[in-house]
Scaffold this active site. Structure first.
Site, PDB file in Angstrom:
ATOM      1  N   HIS A   1      15.180 -43.724 -46.725  1.00  0.00           N
ATOM      2  CA  HIS A   1      15.170 -42.353 -47.208  1.00  0.00           C
ATOM      3  C   HIS A   1      14.055 -42.295 -48.241  1.00  0.00           C
ATOM      4  CE1 HIS A   1      16.443 -38.529 -48.930  1.00  0.00           C
ATOM      5  NE2 HIS A   1      16.377 -39.097 -50.120  1.00  0.00           N
TER       6      HIS A   1
ATOM      7  N   CYS B   1      13.760 -36.925 -43.656  1.00  0.00           N
ATOM      8  CA  CYS B   1      13.311 -36.887 -45.045  1.00  0.00           C
ATOM      9  C   CYS B   1      11.906 -37.455 -45.206  1.00  0.00           C
ATOM     10  CB  CYS B   1      14.288 -37.654 -45.936  1.00  0.00           C
ATOM     11  SG  CYS B   1      14.549 -39.362 -45.396  1.00  0.00           S
TER      12      CYS B   1
END
Length: 193
Positions: A47, A121
């Site tokens: 992420h 993301c």
């Protein structure tokens, strides 16, 4: 995480002054403990968020057609284990200019459009970085998604490994759509695996 809402920016701004540049960082988090092993092979499930002006901005999934962009304290994204920060460059945008940029940008990243391979993301942080610095995020951060969609190979990614060694709140969209994390839980990328 807290909602990122439009405010009276003129009164809240702590301007860095014209001509002053602020650092832009990519904060990278592990989505799984197996990254401790995959990392050394140039792979991993990560992420990422963009840190600037003392806040971090990232994109996450939820089931509503509103922005999935949120802000958190730098290097403290809930649900993830911080791995490292990578200096991406700098920008001369003031705090208020950057917030307006992010508010506009958030309209392109709705939570219900999140896709682990095609729009995650890391795609968000890459898009922000390209717009602000003209350069992409390091290739290793989103390599697994590129391998899945066939746009990268392990052999071609060996050259990118050298770049890794150098350390170079939900947002309101312009139309006013806002998704509140406290009212509607977000699905974290690791929950989609």
């Amino acid at each position: 995480m807290r909602p990122f809402l439009s405010r009276s920016l003129a009164t809240k701004e702590q301007s860095n002054g014209r001509g002053n540049r602020v650092q832009l960082y990519l904060n990278v988090y592990d989505l799984t403990p197996i990254n401790n092993y995959l990392y050394w092979f140039g792979l991993g499930i990560y992420h990422s968020g963009i840190e600037v002006h003392g806040m971090e901005y990232a994109f996450g999934a939820h089931e509503y057609p509103t922005s999935g962009v949120f802000e958190v304290e730098p290097r403290c994204c809930p649900g993830f284990v911080f791995r490292r920060s990578v200096l991406l460059g700098s920008t001369d945008m003031s705090r208020s200019e950057f917030r307006l940029f992010m508010e506009h940008f958030a309209g392109k990243y709705h939570g219900d459009s999140y896709h682990l391979i095609a729009k995650n993301c890391n795609h968000f942080t890459d898009d922000v970085c390209m717009r602000l610095t003209g350069k992409p995020i390091p290739g290793w951060v989103n390599r697994l998604a590129r391998l899945e969609d066939g746009s990268d190979s392990i052999a071609s990614s060996a050259a990118e490994d050298s770049e890794e060694d150098s350390d170079h709140h939900l947002l309101a969209s312009p139309n006013g759509d806002v998704a509140f994390i406290n009212e509607r839980p977000m699905r974290l990328a690791k929950e989609l695996l």
